[in-house]
Motif scaffolding. Sequence first.
Motif, PDB file in Angstrom:
ATOM      1  N   THR A   1       0.842  -1.203   0.000  1.00 22.94           N
ATOM      2  CA  THR A   1       0.000   0.000   0.000  1.00 22.94           C
ATOM      3  C   THR A   1       0.873   1.246   0.000  1.00 22.94           C
TER       4      THR A   1
ATOM      5  N   ARG B   1       4.035   1.441  -1.015  1.00 24.98           N
ATOM      6  CA  ARG B   1       4.734   1.477  -2.308  1.00 24.98           C
ATOM      7  C   ARG B   1       3.827   2.064  -3.390  1.00 24.98           C
ATOM      8  N   LYS B   2       2.604   1.564  -3.462  1.00 27.22           N
ATOM      9  CA  LYS B   2       1.661   2.042  -4.483  1.00 27.22           C
ATOM     10  C   LYS B   2       1.396   3.535  -4.319  1.00 27.22           C
ATOM     11  N   TYR B   3       1.206   3.979  -3.093  1.00 29.52           N
ATOM     12  CA  TYR B   3       0.951   5.391  -2.827  1.00 29.52           C
ATOM     13  C   TYR B   3       2.123   6.253  -3.279  1.00 29.52           C
TER      14      TYR B   3
ATOM     15  N   GLU C   1      10.920   0.757  -9.825  1.00 34.36           N
ATOM     16  CA  GLU C   1      10.378  -0.531 -10.246  1.00 34.36           C
ATOM     17  C   GLU C   1      11.476  -1.459 -10.764  1.00 34.36           C
TER      18      GLU C   1
ATOM     19  N   THR D   1       2.497   6.275  -7.114  1.00 29.74           N
ATOM     20  CA  THR D   1       1.412   7.063  -7.713  1.00 29.74           C
ATOM     21  C   THR D   1       1.675   8.553  -7.535  1.00 29.74           C
TER      22      THR D   1
END
Length: 92
Positions: free
Chosen positions: A61, A63-65, A83, A68
């Motif tokens: 969560t 990492r995604k935030y 990545e 983004t």
Amino acid sequence: MIIILVKKMQVKKRDGSLEAFMPEKIVVSAVKAGAPYEVAREIASSLESRHKKEEVLESPTIRKYVLTELKSRGHESVVESWEAYDQRKKSS
């Protein structure tokens, strides 16, 4: 005397272990991937503020935030670097 206990947010890592949330780790990771320090700091602070009521955040969560936010701020090359590092780490 009134004592107020403040629960610190924790991070649930991929292996299931828990550790204290440390925004500095986000800053260091983002800067190592190529993000400007100030942008990395803003993203870490933003994440902390947005999720301050949660006791546990899962590392995917976070990492995604972060990715983004980097992308929305025009730092696509930093996202690609982050990545690529993740892919190398997973394959070793």
